[in-house]
Scaffold this motif. Sequence first.
Motif: not given
Lengths: 365, 334
Positions: A7-17, B315-321
């Motif tokens: 669940r950590t934000p950062g590289e992995g998430i951004e790369k996949l997006k 935590a991953i930068g999105s948002s929700r109600i």
Amino acid sequence: MNFDQFRTPGEGIEKLKHLIAKTADRDITIMEVCGTHTMALFRHGIRDMIPTGIKLLSGPGCPVCVTENSVIDKMIWLAGQSDVIVATFGDMLRVPGSYSSLNLQKANGANVQVVYSPLLALELAKKHPDKKVVFIAVGFETTIPAIAVALKSAKQRGINNFFVLCAHKTVPIALEAIAGMDNNVDGLLLPGHVSSIIGANAYRFLAEQYSLPGVIAGFEPLDLLKAIYMIVDMITSSKIAIVNAYERVVSDTGNIKAQQVIAQVFEPCDASWRGMGTIAGSGLKLNEDYVAFDIESIMRIDIAPPIEPAGCLCGQILCGTKTPPDCAHFASKCVPENPVGPCMVSTEGTCAAYYKYRNIGGSDS
Amino acid sequence: MKNELILLAHGSGGKQMRKLIEGFAGKYFSNPILDKMNDFAQIDGGSKTIVSTDSFVIKPYKFPGGDIGKLAVCGTVNDVACSGADVKYLTLALIIEEGLPIADLEDICKSIKKASEEAGVLVIAGDTKVVEHGAADGIYINTTGIGIKSIDADIGGEFVQPGDKIIINGNIGDHAAAILACREGLSFTTPSVSDCAPLNGMVKELLAQCSNVRCMRDPTRGGVATVAGEIARQSKVGINIFEQALPIEQSVLGACELFGMDPLYMANEGKLLIFIAAEEADKAIEVLRGNKYGKNAAIIGEVTDKKQGVVLQTAIGSSRILDELTGEILPRIC
């Protein structure tokens, strides 16, 4: 388990997006089969992270939602019998049947007990030898093994006041029905929990016979984005396959022990799905060794013909031909505390997910 | 309404309960004191006497980290303390089911004594009733707390302002996880223990150091999400909660995953959501961390002028109600 690693934000998430946005060169419709995926996609805000051309549709993977009104009416009838204790997973309590719900019956004095496991229902039967304890056996391959274990234990221990109202369904054959429907589904996000039991091989026919790609996925943000990327990539590169992206839990052949337990207690039967009608071989009933545990083998359940709520689109929503906002009742007459249809009830229900995680700026009712 | 029945969901702390209370309280008991809809009432503007009442029906009445006696003291003490008052007195009413072991009653009374001594409150009046077997579940307790507010600050759900920071004094979800594990006979590598605690001492330390505390409320039933929603509505503001900042024990997170629950909706019995002016937030964290009930205090959100209810920044930068709780997660947890 430490969840932070997924669940950590950062590289992995951004790369996949970035990869998804780059690869998606056309409009693509992906059906998430499993209700837990629907919830996870909303909960982590994944829908807002992918291009608008990628449409996510919810499928028939919420056990409460696909259960027909006739079954709900039967369990409500059972709750009304003075010699019966109905034991159920909590999700079934608020589901409206044709005329009432278990919750209302309970408030009226019916003996309804919420259990987290069928084994607890078995203990209930042991504790109340003067009552018939009926466990409401709904659900897919994920919950079926536990119910099979409870039934085996009941047989071994000679507990003869434990019964089930059996309405089990199996996933792969329902997916075959979905694959044959006109719903524009281009790819499938395949369930994680069900697959841990039945294994990845159970879905291969979808790619081979229906040219429908699918990815088995976990429930964390990285799992979900990775699976969406893999589906998009297979579609745009025309390399259709079933891929297991949840290898930390799912194997090709699944949980053989669990499959054996199911086979010892149940056998396939036709099953009626809300919205999809009867699908041959898509259900499970007790086999001849266990049929005495079927409450319907000892009691004639006398219910009036079921009535579907007028205007409710749950059936079409489960097939992916409509979405909750298409329904006139959604978020007006049909809300979680007063649901019209089952998809607004279950925590895994599509309408409940759309409602709970509705857009920022949504009205406060 | 005529044929409707009370469901367990009407007692869950969520939306159904709010609508029920708003309906009846507004219809039959409306007055300027009650209509503020805080967890405490301030009577006689001059002398600032604070009153709060609460009933406890928890099942089971003994659980890891406490029992119904400790809970009955802490729950009411915390509600009074949230007004900024010194909590002075408690009344204690017991409704006991026929067949309760006397030894259990004695244990509960010992807990009440211990918790009230820690909180520095006197039990000044009481009542005991016994009902037939089956008419209650062991024991139910009602306590009413009385406090005297000697500081001038306006503290309450209606005083929150955009820009304020939101602090919690430690891990969320411990109480509900402990009750769940206890009821279902689950064991985790780190067993959950209820956070049930009297927080008036900690509040006193906080108010001595920080003069711009706008509101404090204990996120019991309905959890942080539901209480944040109540306050957003009362003060007509928006609230952002930062998922990454939420202090949660891994074992509680594990239990939540297992049962499909969201820790933001799980009950706490030793936590306060504290709304405070931004410039005092760091100071408040320092003060809270100096108290044994605030070791894991953290800033978990902020107040905005956007009237969109409560929004979770994931935590991953999105948002929700974050909506109010509907239905019930676990009935009878306090």
